[in-house]
Design an enzyme around this catalytic site. Structure first.
Site, short mmCIF file in Angstrom:
data_model
loop_
_atom_site.label_atom_id
_atom_site.label_comp_id
_atom_site.label_asym_id
_atom_site.label_seq_id
_atom_site.Cartn_x
_atom_site.Cartn_y
_atom_site.Cartn_z
N ARG A 72 6.93 -6.90 18.26
CA ARG A 72 6.31 -8.19 17.89
C ARG A 72 6.72 -8.58 16.46
NH1 ARG A 72 4.88 -11.83 20.96
NH2 ARG A 72 3.60 -10.38 22.17
N ARG A 94 15.87 -7.54 25.07
CA ARG A 94 15.00 -7.08 23.99
C ARG A 94 14.34 -5.74 24.31
NH1 ARG A 94 9.43 -10.73 23.77
NH2 ARG A 94 8.87 -10.57 25.98
N HIS A 163 14.78 -15.52 18.95
CA HIS A 163 13.34 -15.88 18.87
C HIS A 163 12.80 -15.49 17.48
CE1 HIS A 163 9.08 -15.74 19.85
NE2 HIS A 163 9.26 -15.84 21.14
N ASP A 206 3.10 -24.52 21.02
CA ASP A 206 4.15 -23.88 21.83
C ASP A 206 4.98 -25.01 22.43
OD1 ASP A 206 5.73 -22.23 23.31
OD2 ASP A 206 4.09 -21.27 24.43
N GLU A 265 12.91 -21.00 17.10
CA GLU A 265 13.82 -20.26 17.96
C GLU A 265 15.03 -21.12 18.37
OE1 GLU A 265 11.32 -18.89 21.23
OE2 GLU A 265 9.59 -19.01 19.90
#
Ligand SMILES: O=P(O)(O)OC[C@H]1O[C@H](O)[C@H](O)[C@@H](O)[C@@H]1O
Length: 292
Positions: A72, A94, A163, A206, A265
């Site tokens: 994170r 990832r 990201h 978002d 991102e």
């Protein structure tokens, strides 16, 4: 993360040391121009701080360093899909172990290149052969480039994102410009919206901005700096802050840590990139700090 707490495995060069952190291999970069750290798990840059500057890249104080999970914070590599288009969320890159391909350094900085290729494990999730080269150029500025090559005998397409999580002093005193006006709002079922030229934060955000400019600028007023983000090879810019309730629901974020981060991102979201056998495409992001 205090880079001094990493235990050394081997010294690669004047500026690069291979270290261990909670079971993961991490390349620690210590150069007169900047400090950085890259986890081979995920090909994930987890720290970047130019000399005489505050940290630029945000890492959660509760980040979990585990081979099964994504870290994170930092710059997760979302590939070969973005979000929940398939499982695992944001793709398998990832979650994969990347390999050191090349490294170089001079007085302006350090270049590190990592490689990820298809394997039995990736082909069960996504039935294509590929090679990804992920290059980090670390100095007064940071540039991260993901070059994807189709090594298969048929066409395939992919999407994804670099990201990046950025550190800000206070999200309520931060604004963003340059992302364009048109966005899909993921908090409202991806409806198409038109916003203002500047984005201020007062709740969960978002958004997939579908006509971003270069650069996108993060105006971090309390740090008295601007962070400019220039992306290439993308079609969208995703801007994300989970705010209080979502942060609290995540085991790898502290309840109030949404206050000091924002994701900007570089995304391939609207138009998946189609590659013929032998073709390549590069997605990149460049980060530059300017003092007010
Ligand atoms: O929790 P993760 O899988 O790392 O995803 C974190 C976030 O990534 C992107 O920014 C998406 O737009 C968000 O919807 C998502 O919540």
């Amino acid at each position: 993360m205090d880079l001094r707490n990493l235990s050394t495995i081997s010294v690669l060069s004047d500026a690069i040391t291979v270290c261990e952190y909670q079971g993961l291999k991490v390349l620690r970069v210590s150069h007169p121009q900047a400090e950085a750290a890259i986890s081979l798990h995920g090909g994930h840059l987890i720290c970047y701080q130019p000399t005489d500057e505050q940290a630029v890249i945000w890492l959660s104080e509760k980040a979990e360093f585990d081979h099964q999970k994504a870290i994170r914070g930092g710059i997760p590599v979302c590939w070969p899909w973005f979000g929940k288009a398939a499982a695992p969320s944001h793709g398998f890159a990832r979650l994969s172990e990347w390999h050191l391909q090349e490294h170089r350094e001079n007085e302006t900085g350090v270049m590190i290149s990592l490689r990820l290729e298809d394997s039995d494990a990736t082909r069960t999730l996504w039935p294509h052969k590929f090679q990804n080269l992920l290059t980090f150029e670390i100095g007064r500025e940071l540039r991260v480039s993901l070059t994807t090559t189709n090594t298969d005998s048929h066409h395939w397409s992919y999407s994804g994102a670099l990201h990046t999580y950025f550190t800000v002093a206070d999200i309520r005193d931060t604004l963003i410009s340059g992302m364009g006006k048109h966005f899909l709002d993921s908090t409202q079922g991806n409806i198409a919206c038109e916003g203002e030229k500047e984005l201020h934060f007062s709740g969960e955000t978002d958004r997939v901005y579908t006509s971003p400019k270069n650069p996108i600028t993060i105006h971090d007023r309390r740090h008295q700096r601007q962070v400019q983000v220039s992306n290439e090879g993308h079609d969208s810019a995703v801007i994300w802050n989970p705010w209080q309730a979502l942060s609290t629901s995540m085991t790898d974020m502290a309840d109030t840590s949404f206050e000091t981060m924002v994701c900007v991102e570089a995304a391939i979201h609207e138009f998946p990139v189609e590659l013929a056998p032998g073709q390549s495409h590069t997605l990149s992001t460049q980060v530059r700090v300017q003092r007010n």
